[in-house]
Design a protein around this motif. Structure first.
Motif, short mmCIF file in Angstrom:
data_model
loop_
_atom_site.label_atom_id
_atom_site.label_comp_id
_atom_site.label_asym_id
_atom_site.label_seq_id
_atom_site.Cartn_x
_atom_site.Cartn_y
_atom_site.Cartn_z
N GLY A 41 -9.19 -38.63 -28.84
CA GLY A 41 -10.63 -38.80 -28.76
C GLY A 41 -11.04 -39.04 -27.32
O GLY A 41 -10.79 -40.11 -26.78
N VAL A 42 -11.63 -38.02 -26.68
CA VAL A 42 -12.03 -38.18 -25.28
C VAL A 42 -13.49 -37.78 -25.09
O VAL A 42 -13.86 -37.09 -24.14
CB VAL A 42 -11.11 -37.39 -24.32
N GLY A 43 -14.33 -38.23 -26.05
CA GLY A 43 -15.77 -38.10 -25.85
C GLY A 43 -16.23 -39.12 -24.84
O GLY A 43 -15.49 -39.51 -23.94
N SER A 44 -17.42 -39.62 -24.96
CA SER A 44 -17.98 -40.53 -23.95
C SER A 44 -17.14 -41.80 -23.80
O SER A 44 -16.81 -42.22 -22.68
CB SER A 44 -19.41 -40.90 -24.31
N ARG A 45 -16.75 -42.43 -24.91
CA ARG A 45 -15.95 -43.66 -24.83
C ARG A 45 -14.53 -43.36 -24.36
O ARG A 45 -14.00 -44.04 -23.49
CB ARG A 45 -15.93 -44.34 -26.21
N GLY A 46 -13.93 -42.33 -24.91
CA GLY A 46 -12.57 -41.99 -24.54
C GLY A 46 -12.43 -41.56 -23.10
O GLY A 46 -11.50 -41.96 -22.39
N ASP A 50 -35.80 -44.49 -28.28
CA ASP A 50 -35.89 -43.44 -27.26
C ASP A 50 -35.40 -42.10 -27.82
O ASP A 50 -34.21 -41.86 -27.91
CB ASP A 50 -35.06 -43.86 -26.04
N ASN A 51 -36.35 -41.22 -28.17
CA ASN A 51 -35.96 -39.94 -28.75
C ASN A 51 -35.13 -39.09 -27.81
O ASN A 51 -34.13 -38.47 -28.21
CB ASN A 51 -37.21 -39.14 -29.15
N LYS A 52 -35.50 -39.03 -26.56
CA LYS A 52 -34.80 -38.18 -25.60
C LYS A 52 -33.36 -38.65 -25.41
O LYS A 52 -32.42 -37.85 -25.36
CB LYS A 52 -35.53 -38.16 -24.26
N LEU A 53 -33.18 -39.98 -25.31
CA LEU A 53 -31.85 -40.53 -25.08
C LEU A 53 -31.00 -40.52 -26.34
O LEU A 53 -29.80 -40.25 -26.28
CB LEU A 53 -31.98 -41.97 -24.55
N ARG A 54 -31.61 -40.78 -27.50
CA ARG A 54 -30.84 -41.02 -28.72
C ARG A 54 -30.81 -39.86 -29.71
O ARG A 54 -29.84 -39.71 -30.46
CB ARG A 54 -31.40 -42.26 -29.44
N TRP A 55 -31.85 -39.04 -29.77
CA TRP A 55 -31.97 -38.12 -30.90
C TRP A 55 -32.04 -36.64 -30.53
O TRP A 55 -31.73 -35.79 -31.37
CB TRP A 55 -33.20 -38.48 -31.74
N GLU A 56 -32.48 -36.31 -29.32
CA GLU A 56 -32.53 -34.90 -28.95
C GLU A 56 -31.11 -34.38 -28.74
O GLU A 56 -30.34 -34.93 -27.95
CB GLU A 56 -33.36 -34.71 -27.68
N ARG A 57 -30.76 -33.30 -29.45
CA ARG A 57 -29.39 -32.80 -29.41
C ARG A 57 -29.16 -31.96 -28.15
O ARG A 57 -30.01 -31.17 -27.75
CB ARG A 57 -29.09 -32.00 -30.67
N ASP A 58 -28.00 -32.14 -27.56
CA ASP A 58 -27.62 -31.46 -26.32
C ASP A 58 -26.91 -30.14 -26.66
O ASP A 58 -25.75 -30.14 -27.04
CB ASP A 58 -26.72 -32.37 -25.49
N LYS A 59 -27.61 -29.03 -26.52
CA LYS A 59 -27.04 -27.73 -26.89
C LYS A 59 -25.87 -27.35 -26.00
O LYS A 59 -25.00 -26.58 -26.41
CB LYS A 59 -28.12 -26.66 -26.83
N SER A 60 -25.84 -27.90 -24.78
CA SER A 60 -24.73 -27.59 -23.88
C SER A 60 -23.50 -28.43 -24.16
O SER A 60 -22.45 -28.24 -23.56
CB SER A 60 -25.18 -27.81 -22.42
N ASN A 106 -22.14 -29.21 -27.54
CA ASN A 106 -21.84 -29.14 -28.98
C ASN A 106 -22.88 -29.83 -29.84
O ASN A 106 -22.57 -30.43 -30.86
CB ASN A 106 -20.46 -29.73 -29.26
N ASN A 107 -24.15 -29.75 -29.40
CA ASN A 107 -25.27 -30.37 -30.12
C ASN A 107 -25.09 -31.88 -30.32
O ASN A 107 -25.55 -32.45 -31.31
CB ASN A 107 -25.49 -29.69 -31.48
N TRP A 108 -24.42 -32.50 -29.39
CA TRP A 108 -24.22 -33.96 -29.42
C TRP A 108 -25.55 -34.66 -29.18
O TRP A 108 -26.42 -34.16 -28.47
CB TRP A 108 -23.23 -34.35 -28.34
N PHE A 109 -25.72 -35.84 -29.79
CA PHE A 109 -26.91 -36.64 -29.49
C PHE A 109 -26.52 -38.11 -29.33
O PHE A 109 -25.49 -38.55 -29.83
CB PHE A 109 -28.00 -36.48 -30.56
N ASP A 135 -36.53 -31.11 -35.76
CA ASP A 135 -35.18 -30.53 -35.78
C ASP A 135 -34.66 -30.53 -37.21
O ASP A 135 -34.52 -31.59 -37.84
CB ASP A 135 -34.27 -31.38 -34.88
N ASP A 136 -34.35 -29.35 -37.76
CA ASP A 136 -33.88 -29.23 -39.14
C ASP A 136 -32.58 -29.99 -39.39
O ASP A 136 -32.25 -30.30 -40.54
CB ASP A 136 -33.66 -27.76 -39.50
N TYR A 137 -31.84 -30.27 -38.33
CA TYR A 137 -30.57 -31.00 -38.49
C TYR A 137 -30.77 -32.30 -39.25
O TYR A 137 -29.90 -32.73 -40.01
CB TYR A 137 -29.99 -31.29 -37.10
N TYR A 138 -31.91 -32.95 -39.07
CA TYR A 138 -32.14 -34.26 -39.65
C TYR A 138 -32.73 -34.22 -41.07
O TYR A 138 -32.86 -35.27 -41.71
CB TYR A 138 -33.07 -35.08 -38.74
N LYS A 139 -33.04 -33.04 -41.57
CA LYS A 139 -33.65 -32.97 -42.91
C LYS A 139 -32.78 -33.55 -44.01
O LYS A 139 -33.29 -34.23 -44.92
CB LYS A 139 -34.02 -31.52 -43.22
#
Length: 477
Positions: free
Chosen positions: A59-64, A219-229, A231-234, A296-300
């Motif tokens: 696991g080498v995402g942000s924490r890793g 904070d929508n921009k920081l917490r909920w908007e998915r980053d397409k670059s 892997n759609n991480w938020f 964003d349909d992801y959250y439906k």
């Protein structure tokens, strides 16, 4: 797997299923009792010295990725493997290491969900670091220890009581350490207060408070908007959002609980007896899912689900009659809090802002600062000395991000010393979550807390060598 409502509910209910009790236990406040005989006491255990600590990261995402930098900044650490389901994450960390720590040349593992087993099976690794979604922590930790590795895991060590017991049993059977990274009294003001507690400044300890209060919703921009670059991480984290569905309790207690437990000598002189836990309704997360679903349909699929209440309050009573209050709230607009308060019969400390009282008035700032200087422990002085030495050299400035807890973990492994947070701490602090869920589901009913030390808490020697009587020889680079 497509995220339709049926499949989502199946995934989201995974952790909840692990806290179910047998029908015959439904009327008792000891639904999680277990007949376990301690096979070997891992508290105070000294594993053989490791001149080099060879680490495999799972696991080498942000924490890793952040931990890769921190551990690479400690003398004697060799990064042998990086593993993540998403190849881009591994590639990113490899590039970072080439720039900051060119001597580190780990192998990469990515693209398959089971590759972590290959990392655990390698003969040239001493320590497995785990920063995956929560439900994988216990399976990886158990597998790693069974293959001769020590474990450093992000919290929790397990999401169910059974997993916590399995981790304890595996650590005892294999004599491999299991260290859970979390808030501790190694760092900052908590280390000062621990020293004051041990030197009797606050007298007999009566009560402590620790929280995980952290606004992750507003904070929508920081917490909920998915980053397409990416892997759609938020920012809220996809796996964390799933953990907040169909679960209601104190989901992240260890950051606040760790320092309080160490100040109360929990697992070495005292133990937790029982708790009660109550949660509010959800006043924000449901609204946020409706708001985001329009964008964003992801959250439906999350609209209309049963989401965790805003704030959970859990009260613990110890064998010696002390009390601990823990709160969890990551969906209200509140300033952050972790370790917050320790109170004795001679004085009290409260954080944010830091202050101390020995009567009904807070001490003047000048007197508080004088006490802080007087009681700064040797572990803090030694760690700061190592950072200053590293700062005078050339090369990476990764040492600036190392925590005293990271440094002391590696220092203990290299010197063959007992770890200052062991598997019993990891299991106990993680167990608060399913215990709190059980209590919340029963309108705050009392529930007994298992003793993972099986009675050894009565004779275990105090942990946390804040005076650095042993070790302290590892440098930062």
């Amino acid at each position: 797997m497509k995220l339709n409502r049926k499949n989502f509910l199946k995934v989201a209910g995974f952790a909840t299923a692990g806290m179910m009790v047998k029908p015959s236990q439904a009327g008792t406040n000891s639904p999680f009792s277990k007949n376990h005989v301690q096979k070997f006491n891992m508290h105070g255990y000294s594993a053989p010295k490791l001149d080099k600590v060879r680490v495999g990261f799972i696991g080498v995402g942000s924490r890793g990725s952040g931990t890769v930098v921190r551990l690479s900044s400690i003398e004697g650490v060799e990064i042998k493997a990086l593993c993540d389901l998403i190849p881009d994450r591994v590639d990113s960390v490899i590039k970072l290491l080439k720039n900051e720590f060119p001597a580190q040349k780990p192998m990469s593992y990515s693209g398959s969900p089971d590759l972590w087993k290959e990392v655990c099976e390698r003969e040239d690794i001493d320590l497995i670091y785990i920063a995956t979604p929560w439900q994988l922590h216990a399976p990886i930790a158990i597998y790693a220890m069974e293959h001769g590795k020590h474990v450093y895991t992000e919290l929790p060590v397990g999401v169910t009581l059974e997993e916590c017991w399995q981790v304890v049993e595996t650590s005892e059977n294999t004599r491999r350490h299991c260290f859970m990274g979390c808030g501790s009294a190694h760092d900052g003001m908590a280390a000062v207060i621990l020293n004051m507690v041990r030197q009797g400044f606050f007298g007999e300890i009566i009560h402590g408070e620790g929280h995980y209060i952290h606004d992750r919703v507003s904070d929508n921009k920081l917490r909920w908007e998915r980053d397409k670059s990416n892997n759609n991480w938020f920012g809220y984290r996809p796996w964390r959002l799933q953990e907040n569905v169909n679960r209601n309790g104190n989901l992240y207690p260890a950051h606040g609980l760790g320092p309080v437990s160490q100040m109360m000598d929990i697992n070495y002189g005292d133990k937790m007896e029982y708790l009660v836990s109550i949660s509010s309704n959800d006043f924000t997360m449901g609204h946020k899912m409706k708001e985001m679903a329009e964008i964003d349909d992801y959250y439906k699929p999350y609209v209309g689900l049963n989401l965790r209440g805003n704030i959970n309050t859990t009260i613990i009573r110890t064998h010696k009659g002390r009390t601990i209050m823990l709160q969890h709230d990551i969906s209200s607009p509140r300033p952050g809090h972790r370790f917050d308060l320790i109170s004795g019969n001679k004085g009290i400390y409260r954080a944010r802002p830091d202050r101390i009282a020995t009567s009904e008035e807070w001490l003047p700032e000048e007197e508080f600062n004088s006490l802080k200087e007087k009681y700064t422990p040797e572990i803090t002085k030694k760690f700061n000395e190592k950072r200053n030495q590293a700062g005078g050299s050339h090369g990476s400035r990764g040492y600036e991000r190392v925590t005293a807890s990271d440094w002391r973990l590696i220092d203990c492994l290299r010197n063959g010393l007992p770890l200052e947070m062991d598997v019993y701490d990891a299991a106990l602090w993680s167990a608060i979550t399913p215990l709190s869920e059980w209590s919340v589901a029963r309108q705050g009913e009392t529930v007994k807390i298992p003793d993972f030390t099986c009675g050894a808490w009565r004779t275990n020697k105090r942990g946390m060598d804040i005076n650095i009587q042993q070790g302290g020889t590892t440098n930062l680079i």
